[in-house]
Design an enzyme around this catalytic site. Structure first.
Site, PDB file in Angstrom:
ATOM      1  N   ASN A   1       1.059   0.364   6.351  1.00 13.32           N
ATOM      2  CA  ASN A   1       1.887  -0.168   4.548  1.00 13.32           C
ATOM      3  C   ASN A   1       2.435  -1.509   4.914  1.00 13.32           C
ATOM      4  O   ASN A   1       3.322  -1.153   6.044  1.00 13.32           O
ATOM      5  CB  ASN A   1       2.252  -0.154   4.049  1.00 13.32           C
ATOM      6  CG  ASN A   1       3.417  -0.519   3.048  1.00 13.32           C
ATOM      7  OD1 ASN A   1       4.190  -0.398   2.619  1.00 13.32           O
ATOM      8  ND2 ASN A   1       2.537  -1.548   2.227  1.00 13.32           N
ATOM      9  N   GLY A   2       1.798  -2.794   4.679  1.00 10.05           N
ATOM     10  CA  GLY A   2       2.538  -4.472   5.674  1.00 10.05           C
ATOM     11  C   GLY A   2       1.381  -5.204   5.695  1.00 10.05           C
ATOM     12  O   GLY A   2       0.813  -5.431   5.955  1.00 10.05           O
TER      13      GLY A   2
ATOM     14  N   LYS B   1       2.341  -2.717  -8.555  1.00 11.27           N
ATOM     15  CA  LYS B   1       4.103  -2.135  -8.616  1.00 11.27           C
ATOM     16  C   LYS B   1       5.109  -2.844  -7.831  1.00 11.27           C
ATOM     17  O   LYS B   1       5.859  -3.331  -8.378  1.00 11.27           O
ATOM     18  CB  LYS B   1       4.808  -0.363  -8.353  1.00 11.27           C
ATOM     19  CG  LYS B   1       5.757  -0.278  -9.345  1.00 11.27           C
ATOM     20  CD  LYS B   1       5.886  -0.127 -11.199  1.00 11.27           C
ATOM     21  CE  LYS B   1       7.119  -0.142 -11.111  1.00 11.27           C
ATOM     22  NZ  LYS B   1       6.968  -0.453 -12.835  1.00 11.27           N
TER      23      LYS B   1
ATOM     24  N   LYS C   1       4.308  -9.181 -20.318  1.00  7.61           N
ATOM     25  CA  LYS C   1       3.308  -7.495 -20.689  1.00  7.61           C
ATOM     26  C   LYS C   1       2.043  -7.779 -21.445  1.00  7.61           C
ATOM     27  O   LYS C   1       1.538  -7.029 -21.457  1.00  7.61           O
ATOM     28  CB  LYS C   1       4.948  -7.119 -21.675  1.00  7.61           C
ATOM     29  CG  LYS C   1       4.974  -5.461 -21.569  1.00  7.61           C
ATOM     30  CD  LYS C   1       6.168  -5.210 -20.501  1.00  7.61           C
ATOM     31  CE  LYS C   1       5.838  -6.299 -19.056  1.00  7.61           C
ATOM     32  NZ  LYS C   1       6.984  -5.943 -18.126  1.00  7.61           N
TER      33      LYS C   1
ATOM     34  N   ARG D   1       0.348   1.846  -5.965  1.00  8.52           N
ATOM     35  CA  ARG D   1       1.253   0.921  -5.087  1.00  8.52           C
ATOM     36  C   ARG D   1       0.081  -0.143  -4.513  1.00  8.52           C
ATOM     37  O   ARG D   1       0.274  -0.818  -3.803  1.00  8.52           O
ATOM     38  CB  ARG D   1       2.086   0.544  -3.700  1.00  8.52           C
ATOM     39  CG  ARG D   1       2.953   2.343  -3.794  1.00  8.52           C
ATOM     40  CD  ARG D   1       3.597   2.607  -2.781  1.00  8.52           C
ATOM     41  NE  ARG D   1       3.966   2.121  -2.102  1.00  8.52           N
ATOM     42  CZ  ARG D   1       4.979   1.411  -1.494  1.00  8.52           C
ATOM     43  NH1 ARG D   1       6.366   1.701  -2.123  1.00  8.52           N
ATOM     44  NH2 ARG D   1       5.418   0.021  -0.713  1.00  8.52           N
TER      45      ARG D   1
ATOM     46  N   GLU E   1       9.220 -12.368 -21.971  1.00 13.81           N
ATOM     47  CA  GLU E   1       8.647 -11.279 -21.385  1.00 13.81           C
ATOM     48  C   GLU E   1       7.528 -10.300 -22.524  1.00 13.81           C
ATOM     49  O   GLU E   1       7.141  -9.420 -21.919  1.00 13.81           O
ATOM     50  CB  GLU E   1       9.444  -9.912 -21.581  1.00 13.81           C
ATOM     51  CG  GLU E   1      10.201  -8.422 -20.854  1.00 13.81           C
ATOM     52  CD  GLU E   1       9.388  -8.163 -19.909  1.00 13.81           C
ATOM     53  OE1 GLU E   1       9.725  -9.937 -18.479  1.00 13.81           O
ATOM     54  OE2 GLU E   1       8.750  -7.388 -19.067  1.00 13.81           O
TER      55      GLU E   1
ATOM     56  N   CYS F   1       1.530  -1.410   0.534  1.00 14.17           N
ATOM     57  CA  CYS F   1      -0.231   0.069  -0.577  1.00 14.17           C
ATOM     58  C   CYS F   1       0.651   0.687  -0.062  1.00 14.17           C
ATOM     59  O   CYS F   1       1.863   0.825   0.244  1.00 14.17           O
ATOM     60  CB  CYS F   1      -0.904   0.446   1.086  1.00 14.17           C
ATOM     61  SG  CYS F   1      -1.902  -1.411   1.621  1.00 14.17           S
TER      62      CYS F   1
ATOM     63  N   HIS G   1       7.588 -30.411 -29.702  1.00 13.95           N
ATOM     64  CA  HIS G   1       7.188 -30.769 -28.698  1.00 13.95           C
ATOM     65  C   HIS G   1       6.152 -30.595 -27.957  1.00 13.95           C
ATOM     66  O   HIS G   1       6.321 -31.472 -26.728  1.00 13.95           O
ATOM     67  CB  HIS G   1       8.771 -30.944 -28.029  1.00 13.95           C
ATOM     68  CG  HIS G   1       9.826 -30.852 -29.142  1.00 13.95           C
ATOM     69  ND1 HIS G   1      11.020 -32.535 -29.081  1.00 13.95           N
ATOM     70  CD2 HIS G   1      10.742 -29.950 -28.907  1.00 13.95           C
ATOM     71  CE1 HIS G   1      11.268 -32.049 -29.419  1.00 13.95           C
ATOM     72  NE2 HIS G   1      11.682 -31.028 -29.656  1.00 13.95           N
TER      73      HIS G   1
ATOM     74  N   GLU H   1      -0.225  -9.658 -19.134  1.00 11.97           N
ATOM     75  CA  GLU H   1      -0.460  -7.911 -18.328  1.00 11.97           C
ATOM     76  C   GLU H   1      -1.816  -7.115 -18.095  1.00 11.97           C
ATOM     77  O   GLU H   1      -1.819  -6.805 -17.547  1.00 11.97           O
ATOM     78  CB  GLU H   1       0.975  -7.372 -18.025  1.00 11.97           C
ATOM     79  CG  GLU H   1       1.615  -7.710 -16.238  1.00 11.97           C
ATOM     80  CD  GLU H   1       2.317  -6.898 -16.389  1.00 11.97           C
ATOM     81  OE1 GLU H   1       3.325  -6.571 -14.949  1.00 11.97           O
ATOM     82  OE2 GLU H   1       3.515  -7.248 -16.913  1.00 11.97           O
TER      83      GLU H   1
ATOM     84  N   TRP I   1      -3.604  -1.667  -1.102  1.00 13.93           N
ATOM     85  CA  TRP I   1      -4.078  -2.905  -2.473  1.00 13.93           C
ATOM     86  C   TRP I   1      -4.292  -4.074  -1.698  1.00 13.93           C
ATOM     87  O   TRP I   1      -3.671  -4.242  -0.466  1.00 13.93           O
ATOM     88  CB  TRP I   1      -2.396  -3.108  -2.644  1.00 13.93           C
ATOM     89  CG  TRP I   1      -2.907  -4.153  -3.813  1.00 13.93           C
ATOM     90  CD1 TRP I   1      -3.092  -4.550  -4.898  1.00 13.93           C
ATOM     91  CD2 TRP I   1      -2.024  -5.737  -3.765  1.00 13.93           C
ATOM     92  NE1 TRP I   1      -2.745  -5.371  -5.785  1.00 13.93           N
ATOM     93  CE2 TRP I   1      -2.562  -6.496  -5.152  1.00 13.93           C
ATOM     94  CE3 TRP I   1      -1.391  -6.593  -2.539  1.00 13.93           C
ATOM     95  CZ2 TRP I   1      -1.796  -7.923  -4.852  1.00 13.93           C
ATOM     96  CZ3 TRP I   1      -1.101  -8.007  -3.006  1.00 13.93           C
ATOM     97  CH2 TRP I   1      -1.638  -8.274  -4.021  1.00 13.93           C
TER      98      TRP I   1
HETATM   99  C1  F6R Z   1       6.033  -6.775 -14.647  1.00 14.96           C
HETATM  100  C2  F6R Z   1       6.542  -6.643 -13.620  1.00 14.96           C
HETATM  101  C3  F6R Z   1       6.344  -8.046 -11.953  1.00 14.96           C
HETATM  102  C4  F6R Z   1       7.729  -7.491 -11.545  1.00 14.96           C
HETATM  103  C5  F6R Z   1       8.039  -7.994 -10.317  1.00 14.96           C
HETATM  104  C6  F6R Z   1       9.139  -8.341  -9.930  1.00 14.96           C
HETATM  105  O1  F6R Z   1       6.162  -5.587 -15.621  1.00 14.96           O
HETATM  106  O2  F6R Z   1       7.071  -5.038 -13.488  1.00 14.96           O
HETATM  107  O3  F6R Z   1       6.875  -9.015 -12.970  1.00 14.96           O
HETATM  108  O4  F6R Z   1       9.094  -7.811 -12.728  1.00 14.96           O
HETATM  109  O5  F6R Z   1       6.646  -7.949  -9.478  1.00 14.96           O
HETATM  110  O6  F6R Z   1       9.167  -6.587  -9.314  1.00 14.96           O
HETATM  111  P1  F6R Z   1      10.716  -6.168  -9.174  1.00 14.96           P
HETATM  112  O7  F6R Z   1      11.543  -6.041  -9.694  1.00 14.96           O
HETATM  113  O8  F6R Z   1      10.248  -5.197  -8.089  1.00 14.96           O
HETATM  114  O9  F6R Z   1      11.653  -6.916  -7.600  1.00 14.96           O
END
Ligand code: F6R
Length: 590
Positions: free
Chosen positions: A99-100, A585, A467, A27, A463, A2, A486, A470, A73
């Site tokens: 937050n936590g 994030k 993306k 967040r 990746e 959060c 396969h 997501e 969150w």
């Molecule tokens: C996808 C994304 C997540 C982060 C993952 C790790 O776009 O951003 O998959 O890569 O949650 O986050 P970090 O890099 O902050 O440890």
């Protein structure tokens, strides 16, 4: 996961606090709330994104020169108004944002209920204001009551508390959740992250675990858990407020993709520091990467580079799976943690375990984040603040750091020479926007997408697929191009879009043949390749790059256009790419 803000000014505080909390919406965005102090505690809160809640209940229309706020969150309890922070004590004299996760909240709640406290939410957080209330009623001031409260908590917290009996201060505390202090002549601030305070000040104090803070209008006192004052450094942040804004782009994600040429320059300028760090490494004969999500994909490219260029045995472990692999670590293993936020709970937990036996290096974007304070060595990725939930420029900056690391470990200049051309290549990739918009329009209604690549570009396929799923909610899978036959080839049908990553290099002929196999099954090919590649001329959907970009360097450039493809598909589907559903994030829960 959060965001919290606290602020004391000599004017009405709500407009400033709400602007600050908006900067932390990355967040979490399930609910939002604010509490201010006048002769009573005033609270406004609701479930939904900040704008939606503000439109309904006008969050800034609340009096007081001192206040706290929260974006949530949800972890414990649904994202309802009742569960939104701030949470108050029974007598409504104390208000708290947090937050936590408080792991022992059930026991604490039971104890408090037996003592007569009434709870209004399902959250773990609500035990905090009730505990503070209990200790103030025993004769403690807010500071001492907060100290006694956190001594009862098991788990993680960044919290801020206010009380109507002490209307001139905010008490804050942190353990395993980020908390910073902003200092200015007009007042002082507490926040989960720097963008929240950049409009007000660039003078920042990073709090460490188990520190407690007393914030007053003209005074900031940081203390240890025994409430002994600690001298802390005030750091000047070189991010300006505009860097944390959208800068004229419709979304942060598009802004952040367009910042990639600059990020390339900024991150390459870290080369001398990386060289110095490399010179300090102890002897190692094995490398182990630990990361999650996009950072995991960056690590996989690191594995290919190190195995092929340095011939050092290397493996990549998902941070959430780390405990099953930790037993083979030793003092000849270098463990590298990749994380943009520096706060990912699984990665942090793995780091705390690994550092007991191995040398550790963290590659991190957020300065002062928890992981930077645990690792033996830290490389900063210099991507600047990334607000869009989908990682874009931070991924690229992670890759550049890994390539620089490999270049310095091998003492080779050829890789550095290649990296010096990245800036120009990236400018060229951004020019493909119109072509990519058209491809996005064509395939926006696809239910499945496949991405294939080989060698260094297999992780690029992973990746690209991540993306897309997501931010468009389209099912997407990445595969090594040789693997399709396969099994997954059974899924290829007439019209299914397949993104083929086909840069020039030794892997080209095999990947080209794999793409022919897929095309023969009726798939719609979207090929990323070289301008000089005459074999792909007849393909309708192609994105063409400078010929100098070979398969080793392609992961750093082709990904820019895969990010744009996801972004424009998301726009076509009318999804907000900055705030994909169910994601946040910074993932600070395991
Ligand atoms: C996808 C994304 C997540 C982060 C993952 C790790 O776009 O951003 O998959 O890569 O949650 O986050 P970090 O890099 O902050 O440890």
């Amino acid at each position: 996961m959060c965001g919290i803000v606290g602020c004391i000014l000599n004017k009405e505080v709500a407009p400033t606090i709400i602007e600050s909390i908006k900067k932390l919406e990355y967040r979490g965005y399930d609910s939002v709330g604010i509490a201010t102090l006048t002769d009573k505690i005033n609270v406004k809160k609701g479930s939904g994104k900040i704008k939606e809640v503000d439109d309904q209940i006008h969050l800034t229309e609340i009096d007081g020169n001192i206040g706290i706020a929260h974006v949530r969150w949800a972890t414990h309890g649904n994202p309802t108004k009742e569960n939104a922070h701030p949470h108050n004590s029974c007598d409504n004299k104390i208000s708290v944002v947090h937050n936590g996760i408080i792991e022992n909240y059930k026991e604490l709640r039971e104890e408090l209920e037996k003592e007569g406290h009434t709870f209004k939410s399902e959250t773990d957080t609500e035990v905090i204001p009730h505990l503070i209330e209990k200790y103030t009623k025993q004769g403690n001031d807010l500071l001492h009551a907060t100290q006694k409260t956190i001594n009862k908590l098991i788990g993680s917290y960044a919290l801020a508390a206010i009380s109507i009996d002490e209307p001139d201060k905010i008490i804050g505390a942190r353990k395993e959740s980020p908390l910073i202090v902003g200092v200015s002549e007009d007042g002082n601030f507490l926040a989960s992250d720097v963008p929240a305070i950049l409009n007000e000040t660039r003078q920042v104090i990073y709090l460490d675990d188990n520190e407690i803070i007393q914030l007053e209008k003209d005074n900031v006192t940081v203390m240890n858990n025994q409430l002994e004052p600690i001298k802390k450094e005030v750091v000047t942040i070189d991010w300006n407020p505009e860097m944390a804004e959208k800068g004229g782009y419709p979304h942060f994600m598009l802004k952040e993709i367009n910042e990639e040429p600059q990020v390339i320059k900024d991150t390459l300028s870290e080369s001398p520091k990386i060289k110095e760090i490399v010179s300090k490494f102890k002897n190692f004969n094995r490398i182990c990467f630990v990361a999650c999500g996009t950072s995991y994909h960056a690590s996989l490219i690191g594995e290919y580079l190190i195995e092929t260029q340095l011939h050092i045995p290397t493996e990549v472990i998902l941070a959430s799976e780390f405990e099953y692999f930790q037993n083979t670590l030793d003092d000849h293993t270098l463990v590298i943690f990749i994380t943009q936020s520096g706060e990912t709970a699984d990665t942090l937990k793995a780091l705390k375990t690994a550092k007991k036996v191995s040398e550790t290096l963290a590659i991190v974007n957020v300065v002062g984040s928890s992981i930077t304070r645990e690792a033996d060595h830290v490389i900063y990725t210099r991507a600047g603040p990334e607000i869009g939930v989908a990682a874009t420029k931070t991924y690229l900056s992670q890759l550049i750091c890994i390539y620089l690391l490999v270049a310095h470990l091998s003492d080779d200049t050829w890789l550095i020479d290649k990296l010096s051309k990245l800036h120009d290549y990236s400018l060229n990739s951004l020019k493909h926007e119109e072509n990519i918009k058209n491809i996005a329009k064509k395939y926006k209604s696809a239910s499945d997408f496949f991405y294939i690549g080989r060698g260094f570009n297999y992780p690029t396929a992973l990746e690209g697929a991540l993306k897309l799923k997501e931010i468009t909610y389209i099912h997407a899978e990445g595969y090594p191009s040789g693997e399709l036959k396969h099994g997954p080839l059974a899924l290829i049908d007439e019209g299914i879009p397949v993104v083929g990553i086909l840069p020039p290099g030794p892997s080209y002929p095999k990947t080209y043949n794999n793409l022919q196999e897929i095309k023969a099954r009726g798939a719609n090919m979207i090929i990323l390749g070289s301008e000089e590649d005459t074999q792909i001329n007849q393909i309708e959907n192609k994105i063409l790059f400078n010929p100098g970009i070979d398969e080793i360097i392609a992961p750093l450039i082709y990904i820019i256009d895969l990010q744009l493809l996801s972004y424009y598909t998301s726009i076509e589907k009318k999804i907000d790419p900055d705030k994909p559903k169910n994601l946040a994030k910074s993932v600070t829960v395991v």
